[in-house]
Design a protein around this motif. Structure first.
Motif, short mmCIF file in Angstrom:
data_model
loop_
_atom_site.label_atom_id
_atom_site.label_comp_id
_atom_site.label_asym_id
_atom_site.label_seq_id
_atom_site.Cartn_x
_atom_site.Cartn_y
_atom_site.Cartn_z
N THR A 1 0.84 -0.95 -0.05
CA THR A 1 -0.07 0.15 -0.07
C THR A 1 0.94 1.29 0.03
O THR A 1 1.87 1.19 0.71
CB THR A 1 -0.97 0.08 1.46
OG1 THR A 1 -1.62 -1.33 1.34
CG2 THR A 1 -1.67 1.15 1.30
N ARG B 1 -10.42 7.47 -9.42
CA ARG B 1 -10.40 6.09 -8.88
C ARG B 1 -10.46 4.95 -9.88
O ARG B 1 -9.68 4.13 -10.20
CB ARG B 1 -11.30 5.77 -7.83
CG ARG B 1 -11.44 4.36 -7.22
CD ARG B 1 -12.39 4.11 -6.27
NE ARG B 1 -12.42 2.85 -5.42
CZ ARG B 1 -12.44 1.93 -5.93
NH1 ARG B 1 -12.79 1.42 -7.13
NH2 ARG B 1 -12.10 0.51 -5.19
N ILE C 1 -2.84 -2.90 -9.55
CA ILE C 1 -3.75 -2.14 -8.55
C ILE C 1 -4.63 -2.93 -8.37
O ILE C 1 -5.72 -3.42 -9.03
CB ILE C 1 -3.92 -0.82 -8.81
CG1 ILE C 1 -2.72 0.06 -8.95
CG2 ILE C 1 -4.99 -0.10 -7.89
CD1 ILE C 1 -3.04 1.53 -9.31
N ILE D 1 -8.49 0.94 -3.98
CA ILE D 1 -8.00 2.52 -3.84
C ILE D 1 -8.91 3.00 -2.75
O ILE D 1 -10.14 2.81 -3.02
CB ILE D 1 -8.27 3.14 -5.06
CG1 ILE D 1 -7.00 2.87 -6.12
CG2 ILE D 1 -7.94 4.73 -4.83
CD1 ILE D 1 -6.93 3.39 -7.54
N VAL E 1 -3.56 3.46 -2.02
CA VAL E 1 -3.39 2.48 -3.33
C VAL E 1 -2.90 1.04 -2.66
O VAL E 1 -1.83 1.18 -2.48
CB VAL E 1 -2.53 3.25 -4.34
CG1 VAL E 1 -2.55 2.45 -5.69
CG2 VAL E 1 -3.09 4.60 -4.78
N VAL F 1 1.80 5.03 -10.62
CA VAL F 1 0.72 5.69 -10.06
C VAL F 1 0.87 7.08 -10.15
O VAL F 1 0.29 8.18 -10.53
CB VAL F 1 0.50 5.29 -8.65
CG1 VAL F 1 -0.48 6.01 -7.92
CG2 VAL F 1 -0.23 3.86 -8.72
#
Length: 73
Positions: free
Chosen positions: A3, A21, A30, A33, A45, A57
């Motif tokens: 994370t 998002r 991913i 979120i 995230v 990201v």
């Protein structure tokens, strides 16, 4: 699972958070979120182990015209 806590300088509206998002969830690796309209400058995230996901990201957030920082990993 890993994370990152991301902070953006801009205060995002609820609609902007939803759109962001959706865009970030399209990035490979991913998994989730966490965003809150009560704290529109910060979000978490979650991602599967992949060495370049945090950089991806950050790149995407820059592409969206935002000014992000990773607060913690």
């Amino acid at each position: 699972m890993h994370t990152i806590h991301v902070h953006v300088d801009e205060t995002l509206t609820n609609n902007q958070l939803v759109a962001l998002r959706k865009k970030l969830m399209s990035i490979p690796h991913i998994t989730d979120i966490s965003m809150s309209p009560n704290d529109p400058n910060d979000f978490l995230v979650d991602f599967e182990e992949a060495h370049n996901t945090p950089i991806t990201v950050m790149h995407e957030l820059h592409q969206q015209g935002l000014h992000p920082d990773i607060v913690s990993c």
